[in-house]
Design a protein around this motif. Structure first.
Motif, mmCIF file in Angstrom:
data_model
loop_
_atom_site.group_PDB
_atom_site.id
_atom_site.type_symbol
_atom_site.label_atom_id
_atom_site.label_comp_id
_atom_site.label_asym_id
_atom_site.label_seq_id
_atom_site.Cartn_x
_atom_site.Cartn_y
_atom_site.Cartn_z
ATOM 1 N N GLY A 78 11.366 1.391 1.586
ATOM 2 C CA GLY A 78 9.886 1.332 2.120
ATOM 3 C C GLY A 78 9.192 -0.061 1.666
ATOM 4 O O GLY A 78 8.246 -0.407 2.017
ATOM 5 N N LEU A 79 9.694 -0.642 0.535
ATOM 6 C CA LEU A 79 9.120 -1.822 -0.025
ATOM 7 C C LEU A 79 10.101 -3.179 0.188
ATOM 8 O O LEU A 79 9.782 -3.911 0.798
ATOM 9 C CB LEU A 79 8.795 -1.659 -1.128
ATOM 10 C CG LEU A 79 7.606 -0.552 -1.567
ATOM 11 C CD1 LEU A 79 7.561 -0.210 -3.136
ATOM 12 C CD2 LEU A 79 6.573 -0.679 -0.962
ATOM 13 N N LEU B 156 5.303 5.241 6.943
ATOM 14 C CA LEU B 156 4.213 5.011 6.288
ATOM 15 C C LEU B 156 3.815 3.676 5.623
ATOM 16 O O LEU B 156 2.695 3.102 5.701
ATOM 17 C CB LEU B 156 3.745 6.192 5.182
ATOM 18 C CG LEU B 156 4.164 7.477 5.594
ATOM 19 C CD1 LEU B 156 3.937 8.131 4.454
ATOM 20 C CD2 LEU B 156 2.675 7.688 6.393
ATOM 21 N N VAL B 157 4.963 3.090 5.180
ATOM 22 C CA VAL B 157 4.878 1.920 4.178
ATOM 23 C C VAL B 157 5.757 0.475 4.841
ATOM 24 O O VAL B 157 5.056 -0.454 5.073
ATOM 25 C CB VAL B 157 5.244 2.153 2.942
ATOM 26 C CG1 VAL B 157 4.942 0.826 2.167
ATOM 27 C CG2 VAL B 157 4.313 3.331 2.389
ATOM 28 N N GLY B 158 6.660 1.004 5.048
ATOM 29 C CA GLY B 158 7.893 -0.325 5.449
ATOM 30 C C GLY B 158 7.266 -0.710 6.599
ATOM 31 O O GLY B 158 7.429 -2.189 6.756
ATOM 32 N N PRO C 179 4.703 -1.131 8.660
ATOM 33 C CA PRO C 179 3.368 -1.957 8.481
ATOM 34 C C PRO C 179 3.685 -3.050 7.588
ATOM 35 O O PRO C 179 3.063 -4.179 7.820
ATOM 36 C CB PRO C 179 2.412 -0.788 7.861
ATOM 37 C CG PRO C 179 2.915 0.423 8.284
ATOM 38 C CD PRO C 179 4.519 0.485 8.298
ATOM 39 N N ILE C 180 4.329 -3.035 6.661
ATOM 40 C CA ILE C 180 4.746 -4.211 5.733
ATOM 41 C C ILE C 180 5.273 -5.063 6.631
ATOM 42 O O ILE C 180 5.026 -6.643 6.452
ATOM 43 C CB ILE C 180 5.418 -3.864 4.419
ATOM 44 C CG1 ILE C 180 4.633 -3.201 3.444
ATOM 45 C CG2 ILE C 180 6.090 -5.274 3.813
ATOM 46 C CD1 ILE C 180 5.218 -2.801 2.150
ATOM 47 N N SER D 97 0.540 -0.368 12.098
ATOM 48 C CA SER D 97 0.399 1.017 11.479
ATOM 49 C C SER D 97 0.152 1.992 12.467
ATOM 50 O O SER D 97 -0.539 1.894 13.491
ATOM 51 C CB SER D 97 -0.939 1.266 10.362
ATOM 52 O OG SER D 97 -0.972 2.526 10.141
ATOM 53 N N VAL E 260 9.032 7.078 4.515
ATOM 54 C CA VAL E 260 8.677 5.833 3.839
ATOM 55 C C VAL E 260 8.428 4.595 4.902
ATOM 56 O O VAL E 260 7.563 3.759 4.631
ATOM 57 C CB VAL E 260 9.351 5.504 2.482
ATOM 58 C CG1 VAL E 260 9.047 6.550 1.449
ATOM 59 C CG2 VAL E 260 10.703 5.067 2.797
ATOM 60 N N TYR E 261 9.532 4.418 5.612
ATOM 61 C CA TYR E 261 9.209 3.391 6.581
ATOM 62 C C TYR E 261 8.183 3.247 7.776
ATOM 63 O O TYR E 261 7.834 2.453 7.924
ATOM 64 C CB TYR E 261 10.757 3.094 7.121
ATOM 65 C CG TYR E 261 10.896 1.561 8.011
ATOM 66 C CD1 TYR E 261 10.961 0.562 7.109
ATOM 67 C CD2 TYR E 261 10.934 1.637 9.269
ATOM 68 C CE1 TYR E 261 11.158 -0.658 7.874
ATOM 69 C CE2 TYR E 261 11.190 0.341 9.948
ATOM 70 C CZ TYR E 261 11.016 -0.746 9.462
ATOM 71 O OH TYR E 261 11.441 -2.102 9.957
#
Length: 406
Positions: free
Chosen positions: A132-133, A66-68, A70-71, A76, A63-64
Motif C-alpha cells: 500500500g505504501l 485505496l492507497v497504493g 493513487p500514490i 483514485s 490497500v492498493y
C-alpha cells in the motif's frame, strides 16, 4: 446489444480485454508462489503457506485500491461508477487490476523467505505496508506520476532513463531486498544451524514445488507481454525473450546443480526474473544468456547464502528475486544496447544507478518496518508453536487431517 456497446470505440474495449487477460494470468501466478512454498516447507507448515499468500493477496487488493494506486499514478476510484468508466470502458480500473498483481507479488516473495517461523498477523501488516505504501512510492518514481523526480536524474547522469519494462527491479529486486531484513531479524529456524554447523531441513514435496514453478512460468507471459499496456503496443520479441531466458535458466541450472530438481525448477524462474527489465529490447540469444547467468547466480548464491553466510532464507528469495532482479536491471544495460544486437535507448550507467537505488530503498524500508514490528508486537512464533508447526499453531489444522486423526 445495448447502446453503450454500440458506441464504445473498439480500441478502448480491446485494451481493457488485453489488460484483463494479462491480469488474470498474473493473478494465477500467485497460485504458483503458493505451491512453490508449499513444496519447499515441511508438512507441518503447508496450510500456513496457502492461507498466508491468499490473505496477503486479499489485503494487497484493498490497500492498493485505496492507497497504493493513487500514490503511484494519481488516480483514485473513490468516485461514481460513471466517472470510473469514463470514455474508455474503465481502462484505468482494469490497469489497477493488472498492476495490483505486481504489487501483491511483494508480500508473496517475502513469504517464501520467512516461512515456518513467522507470526501471521504481523506479516500480514508488513505486507499491507509494502503493497500500500512502500512499493507504490518506488513504482511512482519509475513508472508512475513522479517519474521526473528520479528518471530525470538518471538521464542527466547516464544519458537515458532507467529502463525496467516488466519489473526485474521494480517488483522482484524490491521484493527480494525487502525480504532480507525480515529473514535476518527473524533468525534461522530451530535446528537449521547447530553450534555453527549447517543442518539442512528437508523439503516436503518436489511435485508441488515443480507445479509452482510451472504455474509461475506460464503466467509470466502475461506478466511480461501484457506490460505493453495497450494492444497496439504488444511485442512478439517480449514473448520469445521470456521463453529463451526461461530455458536458458533451466539448462544452466541443470548443469550447475548436477540435475537437482529444486534448482532446475527455480532456474526457470531465475531466467524469467532476470529478463523482465530488458525483455522488450534484447536479442533472443542475449535473453538466453541473461537467463543462464541468472540461474548460475542462484545455484551458487543460494549455497553461499545458506552455508557460508548462514542466512536461513527458506526459498532463497534474496538471491532469486533480490540479487537476480538486480542482475536483470544491469543486464538490460549490457544486452539492450545496439552493440550487442539490442534495440538501444538504454544506458549501463542509468541501469546501474536505478538498480542501486532500488536496493537502498528496499533495505531501508525492510529494516524500518520489520524492526518496528519486532520491537513491538514481535514477528516470530514462540519455540513451542514453531516446533508444532505453523499449521496447528496458527490455523488449528494440518495439511492432512486424516493423518492427524490416525
Amino acid at each position: 446489444m445495448n447502446g453503450m456497446s454500440m458506441t464504445t470505440p473498439l480500441g478502448s474495449s480491446s485494451d481493457v480485454l488485453f489488460l484483463m487477460l494479462g491480469a488474470v494470468m498474473v493473478f494465477a501466478m500467485h497460485a504458483g508462489f503458493a505451491f512453490l512454498e508449499v513444496g519447499t516447507v515441511r508438512k507441518k507448515n503447508q496450510v500456513n503457506a496457502f492461507v498466508k499468500i491468499l490473505t496477503d493477496w486479499s489485503v494487497s487488493t484493498v490497500v492498493y485500491f485505496l492507497v497504493g494506486f493513487p500514490i503511484a499514478y494519481g488516480i483514485s476510484f473513490l468516485k461514481p461508477v460513471k466517472q470510473i468508466l469514463g470514455d474508455n470502458q474503465g481502462y484505468d480500473i482494469t490497469h489497477y487490476f493488472f498492476l495490483l498483481c505486481f504489487a501483491a507479488c511483494i508480500p508473496a516473495i517475502i513469504s517464501g523467505g520467512i516461512a515456518e517461523r513467522a507470526k501471521f498477523w504481523p506479516q500480514v501488516t508488513a505486507g499491507a505496508i509494502f503493497a500500500g505504501l512502500s512499493y507504490p512510492l518506488f513504482e511512482s518514481l519509475i513508472w508512475g506520476k513522479n517519474m521526473s523526480l528520479l528518471q530525470d536524474l538518471f538521464k542527466s547522469l547516464g544519458g537515458a532513463e532507467f529502463h525496467d519494462y516488466a519489473g526485474s527491479v521494480v517488483v522482484h529486486s524490491i521484493g527480494g531486498w525487502l525480504a532480507l531484513p525480515a529473514v535476518l531479524i527473524l533468525g534461522p529456524r530451530m535446528g537449521r544451524y547447530v553450534r555453527g554447523k549447517s543442518h539442512p531441513l528437508p523439503i516436503s514435496n518436489i511435485p508441488f514445488l515443480a507445479l509452482g514453478s510451472w504455474i509461475l512460468a506460464v503466467g509470466w507471459f502475461g506478466f511480461n507481454v501484457m506490460s505493453a499496456g495497450h494492444l497496439e503496443k504488444i511485442s512478439g520479441i517480449v514473448a520469445v525473450n521470456s521463453l529463451m531466458a526461461m530455458v536458458g535458466g533451466v539448462l544452466a541450472a541443470l548443469i550447475a546443480s548436477k540435475n537437482d530438481p529444486g534448482f532446475v525448477h527455480n532456474g526457470a524462474l531465475a531466467g524469467l526474473i532476470a529478463v523482465c527489465a530488458g525483455s522488450d529490447i534484447m536479442h533472443p540469444l542475449a535473453a538466453f544468456v541473461t537467463g543462464a547467468i541468472a540461474s548460475i547466480i542462484f545455484v551458487y548464491g543460494f549455497h553461499i547464502e545458506q552455508e557460508k553466510l548462514k542466512i536461513d532464507d527458506v526459498l532463497g528469495v534474496w538471491p532469486l528475486h533480490g540479487i537476480i532482479g538486480s542482475w536483470g536491471g544491469i543486464a538490460a544495460g549490457l544486452f539492450g544496447g545496439e552493440a550487442l544486437g539490442g534495440l538501444g535507448g538504454v544506458s549501463f550507467v542509468s541501469q546501474l544507478l536505478g538498480t542501486l537505488a532500488a536496493i537502498v530503498f528496499a533495505l531501508v524500508n525492510g529494516f524500518l518496518v520489520y524492526g518496528v514490528l519486532s520491537k513491538t508486537v514481535g514477528i516470530r512464533l514462540d519455540p513451542e508453536a514453531e516446533f508444532n508447526g505453523a499449521d496447528l499453531s496458527i490455523h488449528s489444522i494440518g495439511a492432512y487431517p486424516e493423518d492427524s486423526i490416525r
